[in-house]
Design a protein around this motif. Structure first.
Motif, mmCIF file in Angstrom:
data_model
loop_
_atom_site.group_PDB
_atom_site.id
_atom_site.type_symbol
_atom_site.label_atom_id
_atom_site.label_comp_id
_atom_site.label_asym_id
_atom_site.label_seq_id
_atom_site.Cartn_x
_atom_site.Cartn_y
_atom_site.Cartn_z
ATOM 1 N N SER A 409 0.826 -1.205 0.000
ATOM 2 C CA SER A 409 0.000 0.000 0.000
ATOM 3 C C SER A 409 0.861 1.256 0.000
ATOM 4 O O SER A 409 1.877 1.323 0.698
ATOM 5 C CB SER A 409 -0.899 0.019 1.242
ATOM 6 O OG SER A 409 -1.517 1.283 1.396
ATOM 7 N N PRO A 410 0.457 2.298 -0.752
ATOM 8 C CA PRO A 410 1.169 3.584 -0.651
ATOM 9 C C PRO A 410 1.175 4.137 0.768
ATOM 10 O O PRO A 410 2.096 4.889 1.134
ATOM 11 C CB PRO A 410 0.381 4.498 -1.598
ATOM 12 C CG PRO A 410 -0.324 3.581 -2.531
ATOM 13 C CD PRO A 410 -0.626 2.336 -1.740
ATOM 14 N N LEU A 411 0.179 3.775 1.567
ATOM 15 C CA LEU A 411 0.128 4.278 2.940
ATOM 16 C C LEU A 411 1.222 3.675 3.810
ATOM 17 O O LEU A 411 1.476 4.169 4.911
ATOM 18 C CB LEU A 411 -1.244 3.967 3.557
ATOM 19 C CG LEU A 411 -2.434 4.636 2.868
ATOM 20 C CD1 LEU A 411 -3.735 4.184 3.508
ATOM 21 C CD2 LEU A 411 -2.313 6.152 2.926
ATOM 22 N N HIS A 412 1.879 2.636 3.327
ATOM 23 C CA HIS A 412 2.965 2.024 4.093
ATOM 24 C C HIS A 412 4.260 2.821 3.975
ATOM 25 O O HIS A 412 5.026 2.916 4.937
ATOM 26 C CB HIS A 412 3.204 0.597 3.614
ATOM 27 C CG HIS A 412 4.361 -0.091 4.304
ATOM 28 N ND1 HIS A 412 4.242 -0.640 5.556
ATOM 29 C CD2 HIS A 412 5.650 -0.279 3.918
ATOM 30 C CE1 HIS A 412 5.421 -1.150 5.922
ATOM 31 N NE2 HIS A 412 6.278 -0.946 4.945
ATOM 32 N N HIS A 413 4.518 3.410 2.798
ATOM 33 C CA HIS A 413 5.842 3.976 2.556
ATOM 34 C C HIS A 413 5.843 5.430 2.109
ATOM 35 O O HIS A 413 6.904 6.036 2.005
ATOM 36 C CB HIS A 413 6.574 3.146 1.493
ATOM 37 C CG HIS A 413 5.806 2.996 0.209
ATOM 38 N ND1 HIS A 413 5.737 3.995 -0.738
ATOM 39 C CD2 HIS A 413 5.056 1.971 -0.270
ATOM 40 C CE1 HIS A 413 4.998 3.587 -1.750
ATOM 41 N NE2 HIS A 413 4.560 2.368 -1.488
ATOM 42 N N ALA A 414 4.659 6.002 1.827
ATOM 43 C CA ALA A 414 4.613 7.360 1.297
ATOM 44 C C ALA A 414 3.744 8.255 2.167
ATOM 45 O O ALA A 414 2.867 7.793 2.895
ATOM 46 C CB ALA A 414 4.080 7.355 -0.137
ATOM 47 N N ALA A 435 11.588 1.253 10.969
ATOM 48 C CA ALA A 435 10.248 1.725 10.628
ATOM 49 C C ALA A 435 10.193 3.240 10.551
ATOM 50 O O ALA A 435 9.458 3.804 9.731
ATOM 51 C CB ALA A 435 9.241 1.208 11.651
ATOM 52 N N MET A 436 10.957 3.920 11.394
ATOM 53 C CA MET A 436 10.962 5.379 11.360
ATOM 54 C C MET A 436 11.725 5.918 10.155
ATOM 55 O O MET A 436 11.534 7.072 9.764
ATOM 56 C CB MET A 436 11.541 5.943 12.660
ATOM 57 C CG MET A 436 10.686 5.681 13.885
ATOM 58 S SD MET A 436 11.249 6.568 15.369
ATOM 59 C CE MET A 436 10.816 8.270 14.972
ATOM 60 N N ASN A 437 12.561 5.103 9.561
ATOM 61 C CA ASN A 437 13.357 5.533 8.409
ATOM 62 C C ASN A 437 12.848 4.922 7.101
ATOM 63 O O ASN A 437 13.595 4.794 6.128
ATOM 64 C CB ASN A 437 14.828 5.156 8.619
ATOM 65 C CG ASN A 437 15.469 5.919 9.759
ATOM 66 O OD1 ASN A 437 15.077 7.048 10.056
ATOM 67 N ND2 ASN A 437 16.453 5.318 10.413
ATOM 68 N N ALA A 438 11.563 4.604 7.069
ATOM 69 C CA ALA A 438 11.016 3.845 5.939
ATOM 70 C C ALA A 438 11.069 4.596 4.622
ATOM 71 O O ALA A 438 11.108 3.979 3.561
ATOM 72 C CB ALA A 438 9.572 3.443 6.231
ATOM 73 N N SER A 439 11.072 5.929 4.645
ATOM 74 C CA SER A 439 10.979 6.675 3.391
ATOM 75 C C SER A 439 12.318 7.220 2.912
ATOM 76 O O SER A 439 12.363 8.086 2.036
ATOM 77 C CB SER A 439 9.981 7.828 3.526
ATOM 78 O OG SER A 439 10.466 8.815 4.418
ATOM 79 N N ASN A 440 13.410 6.726 3.493
ATOM 80 C CA ASN A 440 14.752 7.176 3.078
ATOM 81 C C ASN A 440 14.878 8.690 3.154
ATOM 82 O O ASN A 440 15.168 9.365 2.173
ATOM 83 C CB ASN A 440 15.078 6.691 1.667
ATOM 84 C CG ASN A 440 16.541 6.966 1.305
ATOM 85 O OD1 ASN A 440 17.380 7.152 2.178
ATOM 86 N ND2 ASN A 440 16.837 7.003 0.013
ATOM 87 N N GLY A 441 14.662 9.195 4.339
ATOM 88 C CA GLY A 441 14.833 10.622 4.562
ATOM 89 C C GLY A 441 13.520 11.332 4.795
ATOM 90 O O GLY A 441 12.531 11.080 4.109
ATOM 91 N N ALA A 442 13.500 12.200 5.791
ATOM 92 C CA ALA A 442 12.306 12.971 6.113
ATOM 93 C C ALA A 442 12.726 14.356 6.591
ATOM 94 O O ALA A 442 13.904 14.610 6.877
ATOM 95 C CB ALA A 442 11.483 12.257 7.185
ATOM 96 N N LEU A 443 11.755 15.232 6.701
ATOM 97 C CA LEU A 443 12.032 16.589 7.161
ATOM 98 C C LEU A 443 12.043 16.667 8.683
ATOM 99 O O LEU A 443 12.897 17.324 9.269
ATOM 100 C CB LEU A 443 10.984 17.546 6.591
ATOM 101 C CG LEU A 443 10.877 17.581 5.062
ATOM 102 C CD1 LEU A 443 9.750 18.508 4.641
ATOM 103 C CD2 LEU A 443 12.189 18.024 4.442
ATOM 104 N N VAL A 444 11.069 16.000 9.340
ATOM 105 C CA VAL A 444 10.985 16.043 10.797
ATOM 106 C C VAL A 444 10.631 14.652 11.324
ATOM 107 O O VAL A 444 10.134 13.801 10.597
ATOM 108 C CB VAL A 444 9.928 17.065 11.279
ATOM 109 C CG1 VAL A 444 10.307 18.475 10.886
ATOM 110 C CG2 VAL A 444 8.541 16.707 10.741
ATOM 111 N N ALA A 445 10.890 14.446 12.593
ATOM 112 C CA ALA A 445 10.495 13.232 13.300
ATOM 113 C C ALA A 445 10.444 13.564 14.785
ATOM 114 O O ALA A 445 10.978 14.596 15.230
ATOM 115 C CB ALA A 445 11.460 12.086 13.038
#
Length: 523
Positions: A409-414, A435-445
């Motif tokens: 599902s797109p809701l898993h990774h996007a 799991a917190m790094n699932a999208s290979n980079g983010a702006l905030v966490a």
């Protein structure tokens, strides 16, 4: 015995748009404030310091209730190239204007924006569906943020000069003022002419009014509308452009990143990422309950929204007990609906999504994820929202929370860019980080944990530019720098003096701190 008199229950008055806040009211005010930029039935494009009627105006509807509003007047690529060449002429003149004069003109623009603050905010409500409180905040953040630069620009520009060509701005629709107009005014303050593409999905009238006020004060601003595919060549690859500033999705950003890398052009590319909230060895559940409704501001249609919770499995019952009551209290509905004419506008967490197509897309993704095994923990309904009688609600989506969306599902990774939360359960710290790094980079966490040592050990391993300890992080403004890791960002970081350094040349020899393919440096 005398008969008992039964009182007749008083029915709740039907909701109606607050007087003076209709789209027609807003449009008439635009015609009165800036008749040069608004025709009776459309907005104009702006280049060479002149408001142009060229462009094919597309029909548009408000996400608030489906009513017709002004659409973007699209121009073609040759016309956009003409606008870019005019922008270069403006740039060559503006870069030699003394800094005190530039500062005075930007300050005068801020005064004009302040005078018309409520109209700008009202346009944001109708065009992109922001609740009144958030629309006002968008305008105020733009004004206050640029004032900070006006008051402190001298040392930021010491030893620095404007770029060789104008700055081209291509931004998403969700923050026209606090992101796009803010950036444009700082770029002009630093000595550059600025070119902006109006977002296709909304905000053109608000941007048109803001640019009209800026042009009256002599700022070198260009504003054009058109399809991203057709205008990409003149607004990104044209040799006249000195820098490209982009805010949007990864698919579009990837193409721009390739183009600017091949050309060696200065760039700032802010892209999406799946921002996550981790919960590990945590007990302060009232704090989590208090923050959950705030995380739904503007329906999570922002680059710093938190749509994913990664929760230690043993804490899941406590997490649900804290989370579910809070998500049930989220308020949504028509942003301008009131019971009585004198009532204040409602305090909502969000209104519609940007359009009905987005609401359908997310609804379909939720249904597909559930069909593939995701567990629906919460499904809100529009029946609890504030709506006008018979109102078109096709652009609205009530909050949804899913446990364990399937990897397919797109809701898993996007990033969903809407009011859909997903929860992933983990048993080890390694699983938490993965799991917190699932999208290979983010702006905030954010990581919620009671143990400061756990936070100190795990936070540096979370691939987000900003990591909060039990509190959400924001994009920030004024002195707070901003950027991203991995695919969430390409190019120069911004915020504070880094925004000025990104659009000027100086001792860094054209390579300010940022996230470049061959260069990784935190300022």
């Amino acid at each position: 015995m005398a008969p008992t008199l039964l009182s007749t229950p008083t029915s709740t008055p039907a909701l109606a748009v607050k007087p003076g806040t209709s789209w027609s009211d807003a449009w008439q005010r635009c015609l009165a404030v800036a008749p040069e930029a608004f025709d009776d039935d459309r907005v104009r494009n702006l280049w060479a310091a002149t408001w142009q009627r060229e462009g094919r105006a597309l029909p548009a509807t408000s996400p608030v209730d489906g009513s017709p509003i002004a659409g973007p007047p699209r121009i073609d690529a040759p016309t956009a190239q003409q606008a870019v060449r005019a922008g270069l002429d403006q740039h060559r003149a503006w870069r030699h204007v003394p800094l005190p004069e530039r500062t005075a003109r930007v300050a005068a623009t801020l005064d004009a924006l302040t005078e018309h603050r409520e109209l700008l905010a009202l346009l944001l409500v109708w065009e992109i569906g922001k609740p009144w409180r958030l629309a006002q905040a968008d305008v105020d953040r733009a004004i206050d943020g640029v004032r900070w630069y006006v008051e402190g620009i001298d040392p930021m520009l010491a030893g620095r000069v404007p770029l060789a060509g104008p700055v081209s701005n291509i931004a998403s629709w969700n923050y026209p003022m606090s992101v796009l107009v803010h950036a444009m005014l700082v770029q002009a303050l630093a000595g550059n002419a600025v070119i902006a593409k109006a977002p296709t999905d909304g905000g053109v009238a608000c941007l048109t009014l803001a640019c009209a006020l800026a042009v009256r004060e002599g700022l070198p601003v260009t504003l054009v509308s058109g399809s991203g595919r057709e205008l990409s060549e003149p607004l990104v690859a044209a040799p006249e452009i000195g820098c490209v500033s982009f805010v949007g999705g990864r698919d579009t950003g990837a193409g721009i990143a390739t183009a600017v890398a091949d050309l060696g052009k200065r760039h700032v590319l802010e892209q999406e990422g799946l921002n996550t909230w981790g919960v590990w060895d945590f007990t302060d559940w009232p704090a989590l309950t208090a923050v959950v409704p705030k995380l739904f501001d503007y329906g999570k249609q922002r680059c710093t929204a938190y749509p994913r919770f990664v929760v230690q499995r043993s804490l899941f019952p406590d997490f649900l007990a804290a989370y579910l009551p809070a998500v049930r209290d989220v308020r949504l509905g028509h942003p301008l609906a009131v019971e009585h004419p004198d009532d204040p506008l409602p305090e909502l967490d969000f209104g519609p999504l940007i359009n009905a197509a987005k609401a359908r897309e997310l609804g379909d993704q939720v249904a597909d994820a559930v069909d593939r095994g995701a567990v629906p923990l919460h499904r809100g309904t529009l029946s609890a929202g504030r709506f006008l009688p018979g109102q078109d609600t096709s652009a609205y989506l009530a909050p949804v929370t899913l446990l364990a969306p399937p990897p397919s599902s797109p809701l898993h990774h996007a990033e969903p860019f809407g009011p859909v939360d997903t929860i992933v359960l983990v048993d080890t710290e390694a699983e938490l980080l993965a799991a917190m790094n699932a999208s290979n980079g983010a702006l905030v966490a954010t990581l919620s944990t009671d143990d400061p040592a756990v936070y100190a050990r795990l936070a540096p391993q979370i691939r987000a530019f900003k990591v909060g300890h039990g509190k959400p992080r924001s994009r920030g403004d004024r002195e707070e720098l901003f950027g991203g890791f991995g695919h969430s960002w390409r190019g120069a970081f911004v915020g504070g003096d880094l925004l000025v350094r990104a659009v000027t040349d100086g001792p860094d020899n054209g390579r300010p701190p940022g996230n470049f393919p061959d260069y990784h440096q935190m300022p």
